[in-house]
Design a protein around this motif. Structure first.
Motif, mmCIF file in Angstrom:
data_model
loop_
_atom_site.group_PDB
_atom_site.id
_atom_site.type_symbol
_atom_site.label_atom_id
_atom_site.label_comp_id
_atom_site.label_asym_id
_atom_site.label_seq_id
_atom_site.Cartn_x
_atom_site.Cartn_y
_atom_site.Cartn_z
ATOM 1 N N ASP A 194 0.852 -1.185 0.000
ATOM 2 C CA ASP A 194 0.000 0.000 0.000
ATOM 3 C C ASP A 194 0.889 1.238 0.000
ATOM 4 O OD1 ASP A 194 -2.158 -1.722 0.097
ATOM 5 O OD2 ASP A 194 -2.614 -1.343 2.209
ATOM 6 N N TRP A 195 0.317 2.346 -0.445
ATOM 7 C CA TRP A 195 1.101 3.562 -0.721
ATOM 8 C C TRP A 195 0.398 4.773 -0.126
ATOM 9 C CZ3 TRP A 195 -0.447 7.625 -4.085
ATOM 10 C CH2 TRP A 195 0.569 8.485 -4.540
ATOM 11 N N LEU A 196 1.192 5.671 0.462
ATOM 12 C CA LEU A 196 0.663 6.897 1.052
ATOM 13 C C LEU A 196 1.540 8.076 0.636
ATOM 14 C CD1 LEU A 196 0.847 4.466 3.470
ATOM 15 C CD2 LEU A 196 -0.727 6.058 4.563
ATOM 16 N N ARG A 197 0.881 9.197 0.348
ATOM 17 C CA ARG A 197 1.625 10.411 -0.027
ATOM 18 C C ARG A 197 1.036 11.601 0.719
ATOM 19 N NH1 ARG A 197 0.568 11.929 -5.826
ATOM 20 N NH2 ARG A 197 -0.966 13.307 -4.858
ATOM 21 N N PHE A 198 1.921 12.405 1.315
ATOM 22 C CA PHE A 198 1.501 13.553 2.109
ATOM 23 C C PHE A 198 2.095 14.820 1.497
ATOM 24 C CE2 PHE A 198 1.776 9.831 4.861
ATOM 25 C CZ PHE A 198 0.476 9.778 5.347
ATOM 26 N N PRO A 199 1.283 15.866 1.329
ATOM 27 C CA PRO A 199 1.750 17.058 0.619
ATOM 28 C C PRO A 199 2.714 17.901 1.446
ATOM 29 C CG PRO A 199 -0.443 17.438 1.512
ATOM 30 C CD PRO A 199 -0.116 15.989 1.776
ATOM 31 N N ALA A 200 3.397 18.796 0.751
ATOM 32 C CA ALA A 200 4.220 19.788 1.437
ATOM 33 C C ALA A 200 3.312 20.715 2.236
ATOM 34 C CB ALA A 200 5.031 20.584 0.424
ATOM 35 N N SER A 201 3.714 21.033 3.451
ATOM 36 C CA SER A 201 2.909 21.889 4.317
ATOM 37 C C SER A 201 3.780 22.415 5.449
ATOM 38 C CB SER A 201 1.728 21.113 4.901
ATOM 39 O OG SER A 201 0.990 21.908 5.804
ATOM 40 N N ASP A 202 3.509 23.648 5.859
ATOM 41 C CA ASP A 202 4.266 24.222 6.979
ATOM 42 C C ASP A 202 3.953 23.531 8.292
ATOM 43 O OD1 ASP A 202 5.517 26.046 5.346
ATOM 44 O OD2 ASP A 202 4.012 27.612 5.674
ATOM 45 N N LYS A 203 2.798 22.877 8.355
ATOM 46 C CA LYS A 203 2.372 22.227 9.584
ATOM 47 C C LYS A 203 1.991 20.778 9.302
ATOM 48 C CE LYS A 203 -0.690 23.006 13.541
ATOM 49 N NZ LYS A 203 -1.767 23.881 14.095
ATOM 50 N N VAL A 204 2.480 19.860 10.112
ATOM 51 C CA VAL A 204 2.151 18.441 9.942
ATOM 52 C C VAL A 204 0.713 18.208 10.398
ATOM 53 C CG1 VAL A 204 2.763 16.077 10.560
ATOM 54 C CG2 VAL A 204 4.563 17.799 10.309
ATOM 55 N N ALA A 205 -0.087 17.600 9.547
ATOM 56 C CA ALA A 205 -1.492 17.357 9.867
ATOM 57 C C ALA A 205 -1.616 16.378 11.034
ATOM 58 C CB ALA A 205 -2.218 16.801 8.650
ATOM 59 N N PRO A 206 -2.628 16.537 11.872
ATOM 60 C CA PRO A 206 -2.808 15.629 13.010
ATOM 61 C C PRO A 206 -2.893 14.162 12.597
ATOM 62 C CG PRO A 206 -4.245 17.534 13.233
ATOM 63 C CD PRO A 206 -3.629 17.622 11.879
ATOM 64 N N GLU A 207 -3.535 13.885 11.467
ATOM 65 C CA GLU A 207 -3.644 12.496 11.010
ATOM 66 C C GLU A 207 -2.270 11.917 10.679
ATOM 67 O OE1 GLU A 207 -7.452 14.645 10.021
ATOM 68 O OE2 GLU A 207 -5.301 15.031 9.728
#
Length: 242
Positions: A194-207
């Motif tokens: 399985d594969w997961l991708r998280f976008p660039a962001s100044d703040k890490v999302a709680p999830e």
């Protein structure tokens, strides 16, 4: 064609072997994770080579990196078993094939910047080079590739059972393929391939902060730093969906 082409939002894909799509080369099938374009595509894909299949000689106009997941991958540079990370730079050429054991790889195409690294391939055997666990540590890491110009960093990460996946240096984007084990994210369980991708962001999302391994622990291919607009603008080949 566009598949998970919004890089400003999280994306996840559960691997399903029944959803392989035949490629134009006989015996070579593809399971798409993200993609922009048709046959010439900026793509992240799981590719299955059936036993004794091959792919024509080709030049990597935009680079190629892959991880051998199963079987043995062959080209003129050698034979590479499961656990081998391969990086074929822009301008490199090869003609891959597989033998009786077949082969499955996780591969990223047309996603490299031309940073003057030459055309010599990089091969890392993550099985032989797996680091020894450190006392009281919840994870261990094997660096595979880094580039100060683009900001990208590729590593193999082993996470102990029921442990959080670290959030160090993920503000410029993060991509994970589960090589072994399982992860829990946003109330769902993710397993092998399985594969997961998280976008660039100044703040890490709680999830994302809560992303953790299950009772099996997890071995993860992880790439960081490559999903900002600046990093993606440096890619040598620009592909737009027709």
């Amino acid at each position: 064609m566009k598949v998970n082409a919004d890089f400003s939002a999280p994306a996840t894909v559960k691997f399903d072997e029944s959803k392989y799509i035949p490629s134009p080369s006989y015996g070579v099938d593809r399971f798409m994770l993200d993609r922009i374009g048709d046959e010439k595509a900026r793509a992240t894909t799981i590719v299955r080579y059936r036993p004794n299949s091959k792919f024509p000689e080709h030049t990597h106009v935009g680079g190629e990196e892959f991880l051998v997941l199963e079987g043995t991958f062959h080209d003129q540079f050698g034979k590479f078993k499961a656990g081998t990370y391969v990086r074929n730079p822009i301008g490199s050429v090869h003609e891959p094939w597989v033998e009786d054991d077949g082969c499955t790889i996780f591969v990223k195409l047309l996603q490299m910047a031309d940073t003057g690294e030459g055309t010599a391939p990089l091969h890392v055997d993550t099985v032989k080079q797996k680091p020894k666990p450190q006392e009281n540590a919840t994870q261990s890491t094997l660096p595979l590739y880094s580039n100060a110009v683009t900001g990208e960093h590729v590593e193999m990460l082993w996470v102990n059972a029921n442990s959080f996946v670290p959030t160090n240096d993920v503000k410029n984007g993060e991509e994970i393929l589960i090589v072994e084990g399982d992860l829990h994210y946003a109330g769902k369980e993710y397993n092998k391939r399985d594969w997961l991708r998280f976008p660039a962001s100044d703040k890490v999302a709680p999830e994302r902060e809560a992303l953790k391994s299950g009772k099996q622990g997890a071995q993860l291919y992880r790439k960081k730093g490559h999903l900002t607009l600046e990093a993606m603008a440096k890619e040598h080949i620009k592909v737009t969906d027709s």
